[in-house]
Design a protein around this motif. Structure first.
Motif, PDB file in Angstrom:
ATOM      1  N   ILE A  89      -6.691 -13.821 -56.039  1.00  0.00           N
ATOM      2  CA  ILE A  89      -8.135 -13.599 -56.051  1.00  0.00           C
ATOM      3  C   ILE A  89      -8.579 -12.974 -54.730  1.00  0.00           C
ATOM      4  N   PRO A  90      -9.719 -12.235 -54.725  1.00  0.00           N
ATOM      5  CA  PRO A  90     -10.184 -11.608 -53.485  1.00  0.00           C
ATOM      6  C   PRO A  90     -10.730 -12.629 -52.494  1.00  0.00           C
ATOM      7  N   CYS A  91     -10.678 -12.249 -51.210  1.00  0.00           N
ATOM      8  CA  CYS A  91     -11.123 -13.156 -50.146  1.00  0.00           C
ATOM      9  C   CYS A  91     -11.788 -12.356 -49.039  1.00  0.00           C
ATOM     10  N   THR A  92     -12.932 -12.855 -48.539  1.00  0.00           N
ATOM     11  CA  THR A  92     -13.616 -12.285 -47.383  1.00  0.00           C
ATOM     12  C   THR A  92     -13.746 -13.365 -46.321  1.00  0.00           C
ATOM     13  N   VAL A  93     -13.441 -13.012 -45.073  1.00  0.00           N
ATOM     14  CA  VAL A  93     -13.538 -13.966 -43.974  1.00  0.00           C
ATOM     15  C   VAL A  93     -14.480 -13.411 -42.912  1.00  0.00           C
ATOM     16  N   VAL A  94     -15.546 -14.152 -42.621  1.00  0.00           N
ATOM     17  CA  VAL A  94     -16.474 -13.807 -41.547  1.00  0.00           C
ATOM     18  C   VAL A  94     -15.949 -14.465 -40.271  1.00  0.00           C
ATOM     19  N   VAL A  95     -15.656 -13.643 -39.272  1.00  0.00           N
ATOM     20  CA  VAL A  95     -15.028 -14.125 -38.042  1.00  0.00           C
ATOM     21  C   VAL A  95     -15.984 -13.943 -36.863  1.00  0.00           C
ATOM     22  N   PRO A  96     -16.208 -14.985 -36.059  1.00  0.00           N
ATOM     23  CA  PRO A  96     -17.066 -14.821 -34.879  1.00  0.00           C
ATOM     24  C   PRO A  96     -16.402 -13.956 -33.825  1.00  0.00           C
ATOM     25  N   GLU A  97     -17.180 -13.078 -33.211  1.00  0.00           N
ATOM     26  CA  GLU A  97     -16.654 -12.252 -32.132  1.00  0.00           C
ATOM     27  C   GLU A  97     -16.087 -13.145 -31.028  1.00  0.00           C
ATOM     28  N   GLY A  98     -14.964 -12.739 -30.474  1.00  0.00           N
ATOM     29  CA  GLY A  98     -14.307 -13.532 -29.447  1.00  0.00           C
ATOM     30  C   GLY A  98     -13.156 -14.356 -29.969  1.00  0.00           C
ATOM     31  N   ALA A  99     -12.955 -14.388 -31.277  1.00  0.00           N
ATOM     32  CA  ALA A  99     -11.812 -15.113 -31.842  1.00  0.00           C
ATOM     33  C   ALA A  99     -10.524 -14.430 -31.393  1.00  0.00           C
ATOM     34  N   PRO A 100      -9.435 -15.187 -31.223  1.00  0.00           N
ATOM     35  CA  PRO A 100      -8.163 -14.598 -30.775  1.00  0.00           C
ATOM     36  C   PRO A 100      -7.697 -13.468 -31.691  1.00  0.00           C
ATOM     37  N   THR A 101      -7.305 -12.372 -31.098  1.00  0.00           N
ATOM     38  CA  THR A 101      -6.866 -11.207 -31.863  1.00  0.00           C
ATOM     39  C   THR A 101      -5.699 -11.535 -32.775  1.00  0.00           C
ATOM     40  N   VAL A 102      -4.791 -12.398 -32.292  1.00  0.00           N
ATOM     41  CA  VAL A 102      -3.621 -12.737 -33.095  1.00  0.00           C
ATOM     42  C   VAL A 102      -4.033 -13.359 -34.423  1.00  0.00           C
ATOM     43  N   LYS A 103      -5.099 -14.147 -34.414  1.00  0.00           N
ATOM     44  CA  LYS A 103      -5.561 -14.790 -35.645  1.00  0.00           C
ATOM     45  C   LYS A 103      -6.259 -13.791 -36.567  1.00  0.00           C
ATOM     46  N   VAL A 104      -7.076 -12.928 -35.991  1.00  0.00           N
ATOM     47  CA  VAL A 104      -7.791 -11.937 -36.798  1.00  0.00           C
ATOM     48  C   VAL A 104      -6.810 -10.982 -37.470  1.00  0.00           C
ATOM     49  N   ASP A 105      -5.805 -10.549 -36.725  1.00  0.00           N
ATOM     50  CA  ASP A 105      -4.801  -9.646 -37.289  1.00  0.00           C
ATOM     51  C   ASP A 105      -4.056 -10.303 -38.448  1.00  0.00           C
TER      52      ASP A 105
END
Length: 339
Positions: A89-105
């Motif tokens: 199923i599709p998924c969208t994640v809203v991420v706060p600015e400043g979150a670790p790049t490793v996690k966002v990637d």
């Protein structure tokens, strides 16, 4: 407010059986009555996979087609992206600015759409996506399904160490602590369940001390290196912790970093700072804790490689300035975080 029951936690355990790793209790080499529970070994590197998988499993067919959305600093986002990919199923994640790049990637690598927003707008943006797409919101902690899923950590501790005396669990939004306290309180009533928070993000400590739910602004909580613990309690998690958690201990930034390095060197376990706070309480605040057989929950291992490399060469002593240098090598001494 009705609290999550042990029956709900057990139902979650059945939903998780084919997706989530049943993590072991690892003994520490320096103390024969101290174990760590390495949720950092989960496929996405944190305990968050438990709540996310249970929440997705409970969606009706219509909701599954529209997909899921959440707001997360990283670990819950990775977990929901993984659970959504597994379910197709599709998924969208809203991420706060400043979150670790490793996690966002890693969220992106799991196939989710990532939306970066200022920290104060994370919930509002997730709600906008829900309104525009009809996707189901799966919050990081303010959800009975998520709390029940996280509670399986406590269920496993009680099964693997039935005579456990103390369980130490990190507190951010409070979903994990709510679930663990629910399971331990029901299965091992004599045990003490202790929440652990960074002193720089101690809204739960203040809330429980005053008896009223208190929120800290991002300008305060974002001072801590423990990025997974910068969120505040919700009314739902506060109700659980007020009823079922025994106390909250706070730890300094240097103590968190020292515990992170100790896990890597002595337990051979990669942990992120948020995941090391429970051990930090046992290492540096044992006088505030009951004696006995103790389990410290290591919640995640998604650490910035540069930070980990710096901690490996620092001492276990929180007074060592090299710890804070590793956390922020570019900062002046006066600007570095303190506890």
């Amino acid at each position: 407010m009705e609290l999550v029951s042990l029956a709900e936690v057990r139902a979650a355990a059945a939903d998780l059986a084919r997706t989530v790793l049943r993590t072991p209790l690892l003994p520490t080499p320096w103390h024969d009555r101290l174990w760590v529970k390495p949720e950092s070994l989960q496929p996405v590197g944190s305990f968050k996979l438990r709540g996310a998988t249970h929440a997705v499993a409970r969606l009706d067919p219509g909701a599954r087609r529209r997909g899921v959305v959440t707001h997360s600093s990283g670990n819950h986002g990775q977990a929901l992206a993984y659970a959504a990919r597994t379910a197709g199923i599709p998924c969208t994640v809203v991420v706060p600015e400043g979150a670790p790049t490793v996690k966002v990637d890693r969220i992106r690598a799991l196939g989710a759409t990532v939306l970066l927003v200022p920290p104060a707008r994370r919930l509002a943006e997730a709600e906008r996506v829900v309104a525009d797409t009809g996707a189901a919101l799966v919050p990081p902690f303010d959800d009975r399904r998520v709390i029940a899923g996280q509670g399986t950590v406590g269920l496993e501790i009680a099964q693997d160490l039935p005579d456990v005396d103390v369980v130490l669990v990190p507190v951010g939004g409070g979903g994990l602590a709510s679930g663990v306290a629910t399971a331990i309180r029901a299965l091992r009533p004599a045990a003490t369940v202790v929440g652990v928070e960074p002193a720089l993000a101690a809204d739960a400590h203040e809330s429980l001390a005053t008896g009223a739910l208190t929120s800290w602004e991002p300008a305060l909580t974002y001072r801590t290196v423990a990025d997974g613990l910068r969120t505040n309690l919700s009314a739902l998690t506060f109700a659980h912790l007020r009823e079922r958690l025994d106390t909250v201990v706070t730890v300094s930034e240097a103590e968190i970093l020292a515990a992170t390095g100790r896990l890597a060197r002595d337990v051979r376990l990669v942990a992120e700072p948020s995941g090391a706070v429970a051990l930090a309480a046992r290492l540096f605040h044992s006088d505030e804790l009951p004696p006995g057989r103790t389990v410290a929950v290591v919640t995640g291992g998604n650490v910035d490689p540069a930070l980990l490399a710096g901690l490996l060469t620092a001492a276990d002593d929180p007074a060592d300035p090299a710890l804070l240098t590793a956390a922020d090598p570019s900062a002046d001494e006066e600007e570095r975080p303190t506890g």
